[in-house]
Motif scaffolding. Structure first.
Motif, PDB file in Angstrom:
ATOM      1  N   ALA A 210       0.788  -1.248  -0.046  1.00 22.43           N
ATOM      2  CA  ALA A 210       0.063   0.191   0.148  1.00 22.43           C
ATOM      3  C   ALA A 210       0.946   1.180   0.041  1.00 22.43           C
ATOM      4  CB  ALA A 210      -0.814   0.094   1.378  1.00 22.43           C
ATOM      5  N   LEU A 211       0.306   2.365  -0.211  1.00 19.26           N
ATOM      6  CA  LEU A 211       0.989   3.754  -0.018  1.00 19.26           C
ATOM      7  C   LEU A 211       1.244   3.897   1.364  1.00 19.26           C
ATOM      8  CD1 LEU A 211      -1.192   5.937  -2.189  1.00 19.26           C
ATOM      9  CD2 LEU A 211       0.867   4.892  -2.868  1.00 19.26           C
ATOM     10  N   ALA A 212       2.505   4.469   1.747  1.00 22.57           N
ATOM     11  CA  ALA A 212       2.823   4.828   3.149  1.00 22.57           C
ATOM     12  C   ALA A 212       3.562   5.871   3.047  1.00 22.57           C
ATOM     13  CB  ALA A 212       3.622   3.783   3.814  1.00 22.57           C
ATOM     14  N   ARG A 213       2.903   7.117   3.582  1.00 16.99           N
ATOM     15  CA  ARG A 213       3.456   8.463   3.438  1.00 16.99           C
ATOM     16  C   ARG A 213       3.664   9.084   4.552  1.00 16.99           C
ATOM     17  NH1 ARG A 213       0.459  10.414  -2.402  1.00 16.99           N
ATOM     18  NH2 ARG A 213       1.527   9.008  -3.628  1.00 16.99           N
ATOM     19  N   LEU A 214       4.687   9.872   4.406  1.00 13.13           N
ATOM     20  CA  LEU A 214       4.898  10.641   5.834  1.00 13.13           C
ATOM     21  C   LEU A 214       5.183  12.162   5.407  1.00 13.13           C
ATOM     22  CD1 LEU A 214       5.768  11.407   8.556  1.00 13.13           C
ATOM     23  CD2 LEU A 214       8.265  10.639   8.100  1.00 13.13           C
ATOM     24  N   HIS A 215       4.406  13.247   6.042  1.00 10.38           N
ATOM     25  CA  HIS A 215       4.620  14.484   6.007  1.00 10.38           C
ATOM     26  C   HIS A 215       5.003  15.231   7.342  1.00 10.38           C
ATOM     27  CE1 HIS A 215       4.026  18.584   4.346  1.00 10.38           C
ATOM     28  NE2 HIS A 215       3.217  18.847   5.149  1.00 10.38           N
ATOM     29  N   ILE A 216       6.240  16.093   7.124  1.00 11.29           N
ATOM     30  CA  ILE A 216       6.634  16.497   8.377  1.00 11.29           C
ATOM     31  C   ILE A 216       6.400  18.078   8.063  1.00 11.29           C
ATOM     32  CG2 ILE A 216       8.502  17.056  10.087  1.00 11.29           C
ATOM     33  CD1 ILE A 216       9.360  14.231   9.613  1.00 11.29           C
ATOM     34  N   PRO A 217       5.522  18.893   8.326  1.00  5.28           N
ATOM     35  CA  PRO A 217       5.459  20.248   8.057  1.00  5.28           C
ATOM     36  C   PRO A 217       6.514  21.081   8.432  1.00  5.28           C
ATOM     37  CG  PRO A 217       3.272  19.447   9.305  1.00  5.28           C
ATOM     38  CD  PRO A 217       4.291  18.537   9.516  1.00  5.28           C
ATOM     39  N   GLY A 218       6.941  21.709   7.584  1.00  6.09           N
ATOM     40  CA  GLY A 218       8.136  22.515   7.569  1.00  6.09           C
ATOM     41  C   GLY A 218       9.590  22.048   7.510  1.00  6.09           C
ATOM     42  N   ALA A 219       9.720  20.623   7.381  1.00  6.20           N
ATOM     43  CA  ALA A 219      11.029  19.987   7.103  1.00  6.20           C
ATOM     44  C   ALA A 219      11.649  20.209   5.688  1.00  6.20           C
ATOM     45  CB  ALA A 219      10.695  18.509   7.294  1.00  6.20           C
ATOM     46  N   GLU A 220      13.009  20.147   6.040  1.00  7.94           N
ATOM     47  CA  GLU A 220      13.667  20.514   4.652  1.00  7.94           C
ATOM     48  C   GLU A 220      13.771  19.114   3.916  1.00  7.94           C
ATOM     49  OE1 GLU A 220      14.915  23.094   3.554  1.00  7.94           O
ATOM     50  OE2 GLU A 220      14.313  24.510   5.183  1.00  7.94           O
ATOM     51  N   PRO A 221      13.729  19.287   2.692  1.00  2.95           N
ATOM     52  CA  PRO A 221      13.933  17.911   1.813  1.00  2.95           C
ATOM     53  C   PRO A 221      15.373  17.162   2.048  1.00  2.95           C
ATOM     54  CG  PRO A 221      13.526  19.745   0.345  1.00  2.95           C
ATOM     55  CD  PRO A 221      14.002  20.325   1.861  1.00  2.95           C
ATOM     56  N   ALA A 222      16.199  17.711   2.531  1.00  4.74           N
ATOM     57  CA  ALA A 222      17.409  16.887   3.157  1.00  4.74           C
ATOM     58  C   ALA A 222      17.173  15.936   4.521  1.00  4.74           C
ATOM     59  CB  ALA A 222      18.517  17.757   3.421  1.00  4.74           C
ATOM     60  N   TYR A 223      16.338  16.661   5.314  1.00  4.86           N
ATOM     61  CA  TYR A 223      16.020  15.844   6.498  1.00  4.86           C
ATOM     62  C   TYR A 223      15.076  14.782   6.274  1.00  4.86           C
ATOM     63  CZ  TYR A 223      14.018  14.850  11.212  1.00  4.86           C
ATOM     64  OH  TYR A 223      13.496  14.478  12.004  1.00  4.86           O
ATOM     65  N   MET A 224      14.140  14.940   5.251  1.00  9.98           N
ATOM     66  CA  MET A 224      13.219  14.038   4.887  1.00  9.98           C
ATOM     67  C   MET A 224      13.752  12.934   4.369  1.00  9.98           C
ATOM     68  SD  MET A 224      10.149  14.998   5.763  1.00  9.98           S
ATOM     69  CE  MET A 224       9.295  13.572   5.261  1.00  9.98           C
TER      70      MET A 224
END
Length: 487
Positions: A210-224
């Motif tokens: 399945a789709l498994a997604r994480l969104h961290i508001p304000g996080a930089e792409p490098a951190y993600m």
């Protein structure tokens, strides 16, 4: 309160999901304190699960302003989802797990919504007391409970969504439990990673890639990029690409949904679920109060969400979502699950709130208070809510006798330093000092003495001072070889 259901019958489905994750007791066990030492003999060698749920009620998880009569809905009415109207059937579930030591160790609150398009499971709260023995994996138990809800609410050809907002707090349910030194607390980032480990295997197994997604508001792409591990990808399950049909006869096709949408211009209020006590829902209500609910898109919503004060105070919060069709062998098996559901006591909303309030206001700050609270709450639970669980997870003799030989993860909060050794535990052997590269610093061997040297030392006037220095050196060496136990 009625007696707990035996392992067979109504408790059978709970044992099916949970028993293999609970440490087994092969002999008559004693009541154990939090350090693992025996206190008194008890009759019950098993765990007890309590499950209370509300009766199904209508709920508007999302709404479409274009279908509302112009001027027919006030700002206040638009700012909250009604429990008396809407296309979703909603139930709220509260579960507690009591260990053989007669202490609450885990509590979960979940909301389940069903409509023609989705079965949505929102994990509202999860908390532990820290009074469980280290041989129990809290993560495995939480995953098993969520999987039970996923599989027993599944409908053939209908996608299931698991939604969660992760933010660390001292305690969510068990008041005062943060004062328990054994409660393994996690930082914001650790909590997000803990939930990723809990839900990740479910996306790959129970829900078939399945789709498994994480969104961290304000996080930089490098951190993600540093945080994300398969099957998790950056984003959220409310995007337009996740709503497309990525299944083939009920089988997930994750490859068709690996590329996030370049733009989502759908209305946020018609797309993003309005869960209770959720930051996203609070922002949806703000949009309604400002009369911007008819113009704010999904993309704009998440762009503005990261600028809200609760995301600008140094906290790291995660919006986690898993979506897909549950892997089931036959359509008739799913329908049989729907008819029966998970066993538990179904009560009126006011009774549920009374039980909920009693639990979150009880004191778990020390073992005695926690034991009293557990006994009182278990006695007051409605009939049909208690189920006996037999642990079948093998436990070594060393693990059962010494709590310091294993570790456990707890879905709680804030980072914690190493814990001191607890009274009643078997002390670990003294450790040696490492000097890097795995090398061991050896103790200096005492010099060989002769009769002449002994006589000279005895005659020396500096002997008392030397003796004192040797004693101090021995005490210093002794201190260096003792370490605290991190549990």
């Amino acid at each position: 309160m009625g007696h707990a259901s035996p392992p067979g019958g109504a408790a059978g489905i709970w044992n099916h999901y949970l028993s293999r994750h609970l440490p087994q007791h092969t002999t008559r066990s004693a009541d154990l304190d939090v350090a693992g030492s025996k206190r008194q003999e008890v009759d019950d060698r098993d765990y007890t699960l309590h499950h209370v749920a509300t009766k199904p009620a209508k709920y508007a998880l999302t709404r479409d302003p274009s279908k509302e009569e112009k001027g027919g809905a006030t700002k206040a009415a638009r700012s909250t989802s009604s429990t008396t109207c809407g296309s979703d059937n909603a139930t709220t579930h509260f579960l507690t797990l009591t260990a053989p030591n007669r202490l609450h160790i885990l509590a979960l609150e979940l909301n389940v919504y069903t409509n023609a398009s989705y079965t949505t499971i929102f994990i509202a709260k999860a908390d532990t007391t820290g009074y469980h023995l280290p041989t129990l994996s809290i993560g495995a138990v939480v995953a098993a409970i969520i999987r039970a809800f996923v599989e027993t609410t599944a409908r053939f050809g209908v996608q299931t969504r698991i939604c969660l907002f992760a933010r660390a707090q001292p305690q969510y349910i068990f008041l005062g439990s943060a004062k328990n030194a054994r409660k393994h607390v996690l930082s914001d980032r650790e909590l997000i990673q803990w939930w990723m480990k809990v839900l990740g295997p479910m996306a790959e197994q129970a829900m078939g890639s399945a789709l498994a997604r994480l969104h961290i508001p304000g996080a930089e792409p490098a951190y993600m990029r540093s945080v994300l591990t398969p099957p998790w990808t950056d984003g959220h399950i409310f995007s337009s690409d996740s709503t497309e049909d990525h299944t083939d006869n009920g089988v997930n096709n994750a490859a068709a949904a690996t590329t996030p949408s370049t733009g989502d211009h759908r209305l946020a209020v018609a797309t993003i679920p309005n869960f209770p006590d959720d930051p996203k829902s609070r922002f949806l209500n703000v949009l309604a109060s400002e009369a911007r609910d008819r113009t704010t898109s999904v993309d704009r919503f998440f762009l503005e969400l990261q600028m809200r004060q609760e995301f600008l105070m140094g906290f790291v919060s995660g919006i986690l979502g898993v979506q897909g069709c549950v892997v089931v062998p036959r359509e008739d098996e799913v329908q049989s699950h729907e008819k029966g559901g998970l066993p538990g006591a179904v009560v009126e909303s006011k009774v549920y709130l009374r039980i909920h309030d009693a639990i979150i206001t009880s004191d778990y700050s020390d073992e005695e208070l926690a034991r009293n609270a557990t006994a009182q709450l278990c006695a007051d639970m409605p009939a049909g809510s208690a189920f006996v669980l037999h642990g079948t997870k093998p436990v070594s003799k060393a693990d059962s006798n010494d709590g310091s030989t294993a570790s456990s993860s707890t879905p709680t909060v804030s980072s914690s330093p190493s814990q001191p050794h607890l009274a009643g535990q078997v002390k670990p052997p003294a450790t040696v000092t490492l000097i890097g590269q795995g090398l061991i610093r050896k103790r200096a061997k005492p010099p060989r003495t002769t009769a002449a040297a002994t006589a000279a030392a005895s005659a020396s006037t500096s002997a008392p001072q030397a003796s004192t220095q040797d004693k101090s050196a021995d005490e210093s060496q002794s201190k260096r070889t003792k370490t605290s136990v991190n549990i």
